[in-house]
Motif scaffolding. Structure first.
Motif, PDB file in Angstrom:
ATOM      1  N   ILE A 168      -1.331  -5.128  -5.850  1.00 44.01           N
ATOM      2  CA  ILE A 168      -1.673  -3.953  -5.063  1.00 44.01           C
ATOM      3  C   ILE A 168      -1.322  -2.698  -5.852  1.00 44.01           C
ATOM      4  CG2 ILE A 168      -1.198  -2.698  -2.919  1.00 44.01           C
ATOM      5  CD1 ILE A 168      -0.429  -5.495  -1.728  1.00 44.01           C
ATOM      6  N   LEU A 169      -2.271  -1.758  -5.872  1.00 49.43           N
ATOM      7  CA  LEU A 169      -2.057  -0.465  -6.516  1.00 49.43           C
ATOM      8  C   LEU A 169      -1.973   0.605  -5.434  1.00 49.43           C
ATOM      9  CD1 LEU A 169      -1.877   1.406  -8.977  1.00 49.43           C
ATOM     10  CD2 LEU A 169      -4.387   1.389  -9.065  1.00 49.43           C
ATOM     11  N   ILE A 170      -0.874   1.335  -5.426  1.00 48.24           N
ATOM     12  CA  ILE A 170      -0.678   2.436  -4.478  1.00 48.24           C
ATOM     13  C   ILE A 170      -0.883   3.734  -5.249  1.00 48.24           C
ATOM     14  CG2 ILE A 170       0.916   3.585  -2.906  1.00 48.24           C
ATOM     15  CD1 ILE A 170       2.377   0.847  -2.690  1.00 48.24           C
ATOM     16  N   ALA A 171      -1.878   4.506  -4.852  1.00 47.07           N
ATOM     17  CA  ALA A 171      -2.219   5.744  -5.545  1.00 47.07           C
ATOM     18  C   ALA A 171      -2.031   6.937  -4.617  1.00 47.07           C
ATOM     19  CB  ALA A 171      -3.666   5.679  -6.046  1.00 47.07           C
ATOM     20  N   ASP A 172      -1.017   7.727  -4.916  1.00 41.26           N
ATOM     21  CA  ASP A 172      -0.724   8.934  -4.132  1.00 41.26           C
ATOM     22  C   ASP A 172       0.095   9.869  -5.004  1.00 41.26           C
ATOM     23  OD1 ASP A 172       0.707  10.740  -2.129  1.00 41.26           O
ATOM     24  OD2 ASP A 172      -0.568   9.556  -0.801  1.00 41.26           O
ATOM     25  N   ASP A 173      -0.112  11.167  -4.860  1.00 38.77           N
ATOM     26  CA  ASP A 173       0.615  12.115  -5.692  1.00 38.77           C
ATOM     27  C   ASP A 173       1.999  12.446  -5.136  1.00 38.77           C
ATOM     28  OD1 ASP A 173      -0.940  13.371  -3.661  1.00 38.77           O
ATOM     29  OD2 ASP A 173      -0.720  15.315  -4.621  1.00 38.77           O
ATOM     30  N   HIS A 174       2.362  11.854  -4.017  1.00 45.00           N
ATOM     31  CA  HIS A 174       3.684  12.061  -3.430  1.00 45.00           C
ATOM     32  C   HIS A 174       4.515  10.793  -3.593  1.00 45.00           C
ATOM     33  CE1 HIS A 174       1.157  15.029  -1.319  1.00 45.00           C
ATOM     34  NE2 HIS A 174       2.217  15.800  -1.511  1.00 45.00           N
ATOM     35  N   GLY A 175       5.596  10.900  -4.345  1.00 45.63           N
ATOM     36  CA  GLY A 175       6.442   9.755  -4.621  1.00 45.63           C
ATOM     37  C   GLY A 175       7.007   9.093  -3.380  1.00 45.63           C
ATOM     38  N   ILE A 176       7.346   9.880  -2.369  1.00 46.07           N
ATOM     39  CA  ILE A 176       7.927   9.324  -1.148  1.00 46.07           C
ATOM     40  C   ILE A 176       6.906   8.467  -0.398  1.00 46.07           C
ATOM     41  CG2 ILE A 176       7.445  11.313   0.350  1.00 46.07           C
ATOM     42  CD1 ILE A 176      10.705   9.325   0.380  1.00 46.07           C
ATOM     43  N   VAL A 177       5.632   8.847  -0.470  1.00 41.62           N
ATOM     44  CA  VAL A 177       4.570   8.053   0.166  1.00 41.62           C
ATOM     45  C   VAL A 177       4.415   6.725  -0.562  1.00 41.62           C
ATOM     46  CG1 VAL A 177       2.099   7.952   0.687  1.00 41.62           C
ATOM     47  CG2 VAL A 177       3.362  10.083   1.053  1.00 41.62           C
ATOM     48  N   ARG A 178       4.403   6.767  -1.900  1.00 37.63           N
ATOM     49  CA  ARG A 178       4.297   5.535  -2.689  1.00 37.63           C
ATOM     50  C   ARG A 178       5.482   4.614  -2.405  1.00 37.63           C
ATOM     51  NH1 ARG A 178       3.333   9.322  -6.725  1.00 37.63           N
ATOM     52  NH2 ARG A 178       5.227   8.686  -7.817  1.00 37.63           N
ATOM     53  N   LEU A 179       6.674   5.198  -2.357  1.00 31.11           N
ATOM     54  CA  LEU A 179       7.877   4.405  -2.093  1.00 31.11           C
ATOM     55  C   LEU A 179       7.816   3.768  -0.703  1.00 31.11           C
ATOM     56  CD1 LEU A 179      10.734   3.453  -2.869  1.00 31.11           C
ATOM     57  CD2 LEU A 179      11.580   5.605  -1.910  1.00 31.11           C
ATOM     58  N   GLY A 180       7.474   4.558   0.298  1.00 27.56           N
ATOM     59  CA  GLY A 180       7.398   4.048   1.668  1.00 27.56           C
ATOM     60  C   GLY A 180       6.371   2.935   1.809  1.00 27.56           C
ATOM     61  N   ALA A 181       5.203   3.121   1.210  1.00 23.28           N
ATOM     62  CA  ALA A 181       4.162   2.093   1.270  1.00 23.28           C
ATOM     63  C   ALA A 181       4.630   0.830   0.559  1.00 23.28           C
ATOM     64  CB  ALA A 181       2.867   2.614   0.658  1.00 23.28           C
ATOM     65  N   SER A 182       5.320   0.995  -0.561  1.00 26.31           N
ATOM     66  CA  SER A 182       5.839  -0.157  -1.310  1.00 26.31           C
ATOM     67  C   SER A 182       6.816  -0.962  -0.459  1.00 26.31           C
ATOM     68  CB  SER A 182       6.552   0.295  -2.585  1.00 26.31           C
ATOM     69  OG  SER A 182       5.665   0.887  -3.479  1.00 26.31           O
ATOM     70  N   VAL A 183       7.716  -0.277   0.219  1.00 30.17           N
ATOM     71  CA  VAL A 183       8.715  -0.946   1.059  1.00 30.17           C
ATOM     72  C   VAL A 183       8.038  -1.722   2.182  1.00 30.17           C
ATOM     73  CG1 VAL A 183      10.599  -0.551   2.715  1.00 30.17           C
ATOM     74  CG2 VAL A 183      10.587   0.643   0.509  1.00 30.17           C
ATOM     75  N   ILE A 184       7.080  -1.104   2.843  1.00 24.98           N
ATOM     76  CA  ILE A 184       6.375  -1.757   3.954  1.00 24.98           C
ATOM     77  C   ILE A 184       5.617  -2.986   3.463  1.00 24.98           C
ATOM     78  CG2 ILE A 184       4.488  -1.495   5.614  1.00 24.98           C
ATOM     79  CD1 ILE A 184       5.450   1.487   5.880  1.00 24.98           C
ATOM     80  N   ILE A 185       4.939  -2.861   2.338  1.00 28.82           N
ATOM     81  CA  ILE A 185       4.183  -3.995   1.793  1.00 28.82           C
ATOM     82  C   ILE A 185       5.122  -5.125   1.407  1.00 28.82           C
ATOM     83  CG2 ILE A 185       2.758  -4.762  -0.151  1.00 28.82           C
ATOM     84  CD1 ILE A 185       1.477  -1.899  -0.034  1.00 28.82           C
ATOM     85  N   LYS A 186       6.219  -4.798   0.739  1.00 38.50           N
ATOM     86  CA  LYS A 186       7.175  -5.824   0.310  1.00 38.50           C
ATOM     87  C   LYS A 186       7.803  -6.558   1.506  1.00 38.50           C
ATOM     88  CE  LYS A 186       7.583  -6.304  -4.128  1.00 38.50           C
ATOM     89  NZ  LYS A 186       7.324  -7.599  -4.743  1.00 38.50           N
TER      90      LYS A 186
ATOM     91  N   GLN B 264       1.970   1.499  -9.109  1.00 34.94           N
ATOM     92  CA  GLN B 264       1.816   2.847  -8.564  1.00 34.94           C
ATOM     93  C   GLN B 264       1.080   3.745  -9.545  1.00 34.94           C
ATOM     94  OE1 GLN B 264       5.496   4.526  -7.118  1.00 34.94           O
ATOM     95  NE2 GLN B 264       6.138   2.604  -6.183  1.00 34.94           N
ATOM     96  N   ALA B 265       0.350   4.706  -8.979  1.00 37.67           N
ATOM     97  CA  ALA B 265      -0.335   5.725  -9.774  1.00 37.67           C
ATOM     98  C   ALA B 265      -0.174   7.064  -9.068  1.00 37.67           C
ATOM     99  CB  ALA B 265      -1.810   5.387  -9.942  1.00 37.67           C
ATOM    100  N   GLU B 266       0.042   8.110  -9.866  1.00 40.09           N
ATOM    101  CA  GLU B 266       0.279   9.450  -9.311  1.00 40.09           C
ATOM    102  C   GLU B 266      -0.958  10.340  -9.385  1.00 40.09           C
ATOM    103  OE1 GLU B 266       3.621  12.998  -9.752  1.00 40.09           O
ATOM    104  OE2 GLU B 266       3.790  11.178 -10.936  1.00 40.09           O
ATOM    105  N   THR B 267      -1.884  10.034 -10.303  1.00 41.22           N
ATOM    106  CA  THR B 267      -3.100  10.838 -10.459  1.00 41.22           C
ATOM    107  C   THR B 267      -4.316   9.917 -10.489  1.00 41.22           C
ATOM    108  OG1 THR B 267      -3.131  10.717 -12.874  1.00 41.22           O
ATOM    109  CG2 THR B 267      -1.858  12.531 -11.876  1.00 41.22           C
ATOM    110  N   PHE B 268      -5.486  10.511 -10.301  1.00 39.58           N
ATOM    111  CA  PHE B 268      -6.712   9.726 -10.345  1.00 39.58           C
ATOM    112  C   PHE B 268      -6.940   9.154 -11.746  1.00 39.58           C
ATOM    113  CE2 PHE B 268     -11.396   9.378 -10.697  1.00 39.58           C
ATOM    114  CZ  PHE B 268     -11.527   8.283  -9.861  1.00 39.58           C
TER     115      PHE B 268
END
Length: 78
Positions: A4-22, A32-36
């Motif tokens: 799974i690739l989580i792409a968002d420019d906000h680190g807290i969003v990427r972290l939160g999504a990662s925790v929920i998925i895990k 994770q990716a921060e830019t397009f």
């Protein structure tokens, strides 16, 4: 194992999504990716099962980014 690739420019969003998925898919491999541009780099070399995409992020602020991603990886779920 799901990739799974989580792409968002906000680190807290990427972290939160990662925790929920895990919590749900313990064996999932999370990237994770921060830019397009970073998204494009990663999908060119890795075959992901799912892309969680912030449609309004640096380098890709419209729906055309979905078309561009699907041209590279037609089977990816976004």
């Amino acid at each position: 194992m799901k990739k799974i690739l989580i792409a968002d420019d906000h680190g807290i969003v990427r972290l939160g999504a990662s925790v929920i998925i895990k919590e749900t898919l313990q064996k999932a491999e999370i990237f994770q990716a921060e830019t397009f541009d970073e998204v494009l780099e990663k999908i060119k070399v890795e075959d992901f099962d799912l892309l969680l995409l912030d449609i309004n992020m640096p380098g890709g602020n419209n729906i055309r980014v979905v078309e561009e991603i699907l041209q590279i990886r037609p089977s990816i779920k976004i």
